[in-house]
Design an enzyme around this catalytic site. Structure first.
Site, short mmCIF file in Angstrom:
data_model
loop_
_atom_site.label_atom_id
_atom_site.label_comp_id
_atom_site.label_asym_id
_atom_site.label_seq_id
_atom_site.Cartn_x
_atom_site.Cartn_y
_atom_site.Cartn_z
N GLY A 51 -90.27 -29.24 -14.09
CA GLY A 51 -89.19 -30.23 -14.22
C GLY A 51 -88.87 -30.79 -12.85
O GLY A 51 -87.72 -30.86 -12.44
N GLU A 78 -93.55 -37.58 -17.46
CA GLU A 78 -93.05 -38.92 -17.17
C GLU A 78 -94.03 -39.98 -17.66
O GLU A 78 -95.22 -39.72 -17.82
CB GLU A 78 -92.86 -39.08 -15.65
CG GLU A 78 -91.87 -38.09 -15.04
CD GLU A 78 -90.43 -38.30 -15.49
OE1 GLU A 78 -90.13 -39.38 -16.05
OE2 GLU A 78 -89.60 -37.39 -15.30
N ALA A 147 -85.00 -30.59 -18.65
CA ALA A 147 -83.99 -31.10 -19.59
C ALA A 147 -84.76 -31.98 -20.55
O ALA A 147 -85.33 -32.99 -20.16
CB ALA A 147 -82.93 -31.90 -18.84
N TYR A 243 -69.73 -28.85 -25.06
CA TYR A 243 -70.73 -28.30 -24.15
C TYR A 243 -70.84 -26.77 -24.28
O TYR A 243 -71.66 -26.26 -25.03
CB TYR A 243 -70.51 -28.73 -22.69
CG TYR A 243 -71.78 -28.57 -21.90
CD1 TYR A 243 -72.66 -29.62 -21.73
CD2 TYR A 243 -72.19 -27.31 -21.45
CE1 TYR A 243 -73.90 -29.45 -21.11
CE2 TYR A 243 -73.41 -27.12 -20.82
CZ TYR A 243 -74.25 -28.19 -20.65
OH TYR A 243 -75.46 -28.00 -20.05
N VAL A 282 -74.37 -36.96 -12.48
CA VAL A 282 -74.89 -38.07 -13.28
C VAL A 282 -76.41 -37.97 -13.36
O VAL A 282 -77.09 -38.02 -12.33
CB VAL A 282 -74.53 -39.42 -12.63
CG1 VAL A 282 -75.09 -40.58 -13.43
CG2 VAL A 282 -73.03 -39.54 -12.44
P1 NAD Z 1 -83.27 -34.52 -15.35
O1 NAD Z 1 -83.33 -35.24 -16.65
O2 NAD Z 1 -82.80 -35.26 -14.15
O3 NAD Z 1 -84.73 -33.89 -15.04
C1 NAD Z 1 -85.41 -33.20 -16.04
C2 NAD Z 1 -86.82 -32.88 -15.60
O4 NAD Z 1 -87.48 -32.22 -16.70
C3 NAD Z 1 -87.68 -34.12 -15.26
O5 NAD Z 1 -88.49 -33.81 -14.13
C4 NAD Z 1 -88.58 -34.29 -16.49
O6 NAD Z 1 -89.82 -34.89 -16.23
C5 NAD Z 1 -88.76 -32.82 -16.86
N1 NAD Z 1 -89.19 -32.63 -18.26
C6 NAD Z 1 -88.53 -32.93 -19.39
N2 NAD Z 1 -89.27 -32.58 -20.47
C7 NAD Z 1 -90.42 -32.03 -20.00
C8 NAD Z 1 -91.58 -31.48 -20.59
N3 NAD Z 1 -91.71 -31.39 -21.92
N4 NAD Z 1 -92.57 -31.06 -19.77
C9 NAD Z 1 -92.48 -31.16 -18.42
N5 NAD Z 1 -91.37 -31.64 -17.81
C10 NAD Z 1 -90.37 -32.08 -18.58
O7 NAD Z 1 -82.38 -33.20 -15.63
P2 NAD Z 1 -81.31 -32.41 -14.76
O8 NAD Z 1 -79.97 -32.96 -15.04
O9 NAD Z 1 -81.76 -32.24 -13.35
O10 NAD Z 1 -81.35 -31.00 -15.51
C11 NAD Z 1 -82.18 -29.94 -15.10
C12 NAD Z 1 -81.52 -28.62 -15.49
O11 NAD Z 1 -80.25 -28.52 -14.82
C13 NAD Z 1 -81.24 -28.51 -17.00
O12 NAD Z 1 -81.41 -27.17 -17.39
C14 NAD Z 1 -79.76 -28.87 -17.06
O13 NAD Z 1 -79.11 -28.35 -18.21
C15 NAD Z 1 -79.25 -28.23 -15.79
N6 NAD Z 1 -77.95 -28.73 -15.31
C16 NAD Z 1 -77.69 -30.06 -15.24
C17 NAD Z 1 -76.43 -30.49 -14.83
C18 NAD Z 1 -76.08 -31.95 -14.75
O14 NAD Z 1 -74.90 -32.28 -14.70
N7 NAD Z 1 -77.05 -32.85 -14.73
C19 NAD Z 1 -75.45 -29.54 -14.45
C20 NAD Z 1 -75.77 -28.19 -14.49
C21 NAD Z 1 -77.04 -27.79 -14.93
#
Ligand code: NAD
Length: 400
Positions: A51, A78, A147, A243, A282
């Protein structure tokens, strides 16, 4: 071609290659300015980030590479930009981010390899293992930061879809349209079945993280003292129904339980697995969760007023420097989690956010919340509105 933002139902369908590259460069610059990290216990030298192309995963890859000089392998899913027979197709932000990272890492003499494909699949795990075996050797850091809205189970062939719904009863709350600044009431209906909850756990819980750990271990490609981290979120009581107490919260509980299971295995060899509870930021996902844009817009305003605001890169830099690679025992909460949401959850921050939440309406929102900050960060995430970029200039949709 000229690429402009195209947003439908709070989903941005386009991304700008040069803007994304600048965002990556800015994150690299932030880490470089903070200086090389030092730790008597050792820093990671070979990292796998699942990810890795956006949000927390990309930021952690940048800190591993530029703070620790680790060689990195990134896995992401992607859509590439293309130009087939003269027909331009815009890629996703993560595609352009990944290209920009690889180009910079090569120029800076850092080992970096990326795979674009479904991390849930056996094929991509096999490919990643082959790539690691050939180029790196056992990884000492595995970050799991996916995610995703769905997962194809590699064993049963079933597609599971995650839903973000309350459990038991509807969730009614104010909500913000961050493009227009209109605040209105929104109502999210509860999950209709246990199946919806189970499916969400299948996609966003810890099962796939564990499969990655097991696959690497089986091949002798997880170093004895390896660290593995996945990310969770908790948030305030007024978003809890959608959530933490909702379907996604069940998945996060599963992820946290999986961390304990993985930890019990890795710790036998001096390794560790843990969950870091991060700050609300965001990203693609947070823009479409009911009530979350309103919460984030108010939170940003309050945290900026108090000088506490952080984005992904500041959070990940702090994770490495203040928690993972310090010469003192790891600081965790009573559940064994790192709390990078410490500033978000501070009593003075939360009480001020709650006060403003109660007053949120279309005619008060600009005084209460950082609507512009949300909007510009959302555009920046897709490479738009980035300082110094000439958006009237032609760009190649294939990227770097
Ligand atoms: P994001 O959407 O910015 O990035 C998600 C990444 O996952 C991307 O690199 C995407 O290419 C990759 N991805 C998705 N599906 C995939 C697949 N099938 N195979 C390979 N790669 C795949 O997400 P984010 O907000 O950085 O979230 C990442 C983690 O952090 C998640 O577990 C999320 O719950 C957690 N998180 C997010 C927040 C927030 O506010 N954004 C807060 C706390 C925790």
């Amino acid at each position: 071609m000229i690429i402009e933002p195209k947003i439908r139902n709070n989903i941005c369908l386009t991304a700008h290659p040069t803007g994304c590259a600048r965002q990556v460069a800015d994150q690299i610059e932030y880490v470089r300015k903070r200086g090389a990290m030092k730790s008597a216990a050792g820093l990671p030298s070979r990292a796998l980030i699942v990810g890795s192309s956006n949000g927390y995963g990309l930021a952690s890859r940048i800190v591993a590479a530029y703070g620790c000089r680790a060689a990195t392998v990134g896995v992401a899913f992607e859509r590439p930009g293309s130009n087939d027979q003269g027909r331009d197709k815009v890629g996703t932000a993560g595609w352009y981010n990944d290209q920009a990272f690889l180009k910079r890492a090569a120029a800076d003499g850092l080992g970096a390899w990326s795979l674009n494909g479904d991390a849930f699949s056996r094929e991509v795990k096999d490919e990643a293992i082959e790539l690691i075996r050939r180029n790196l050797g056992p990884v000492d850091l595995l970050i799991y930061s996916i995610a995703s809205p769905r997962r194809l189970d590699p064993v049963t062939g079933t597609i599971h879809s995650s839903v973000i719904k309350p459990i038991g009863k509807p969730y009614v709350s104010p909500s913000l349209d961050f493009l227009t600044g209109v605040v209105s009431e929104t109502r999210a209906e509860p999950a209709v079945s246990q199946q919806e909850i189970d499916d969400t756990v299948k996609v966003m819980g810890g099962e796939d993280w564990k499969l990655w750990v097991e696959a690497l271990q089986r091949e002798g490609l997880l170093a004895e003292n390896a660290t593995s981290v996945a990310f969770s979120y908790i948030g305030p009581s007024f978003t809890a129904p959608i959530y933490r107490d909702g379907t996604i919260g069940r998945a996060k509980e599963h992820l946290e339980e999986t961390a304990r299971q993985i930890h019990s295995v890795l710790s036998r060899h001096g390794g560790r697995a843990l969950v870091s509870v991060n700050k609300a930021l965001v990203t693609r996902a947070s823009a479409v969760i009911p009530a979350v844009p309103l919460y984030i817009a108010i939170l940003y305003r309050v945290m900026k007023e108090k000088g506490l605001h952080e984005a992904c890169i500041q959070q990940m830099d702090r994770l490495f420097r203040d928690f993972l690679y310090v010469d003192s025992p790891l600081r965790v909460d009573s559940e064994g989690r790192v709390r990078l949401d410490d500033l978000e959850m501070r009593e003075d921050v939360q009480s001020e956010v709650a006060r403003r939440w109660g007053k949120a309406a279309t005619d008060t929102i600009q005084q209460l919340a950082d609507v512009e900050g949300f909007r510009s960060e959302y555009l920046n995430y897709h490479g738009f509105g980035v300082r110094g970029i000439d958006y009237r200039a032609e760009v190649d949709p294939r990227g770097a």
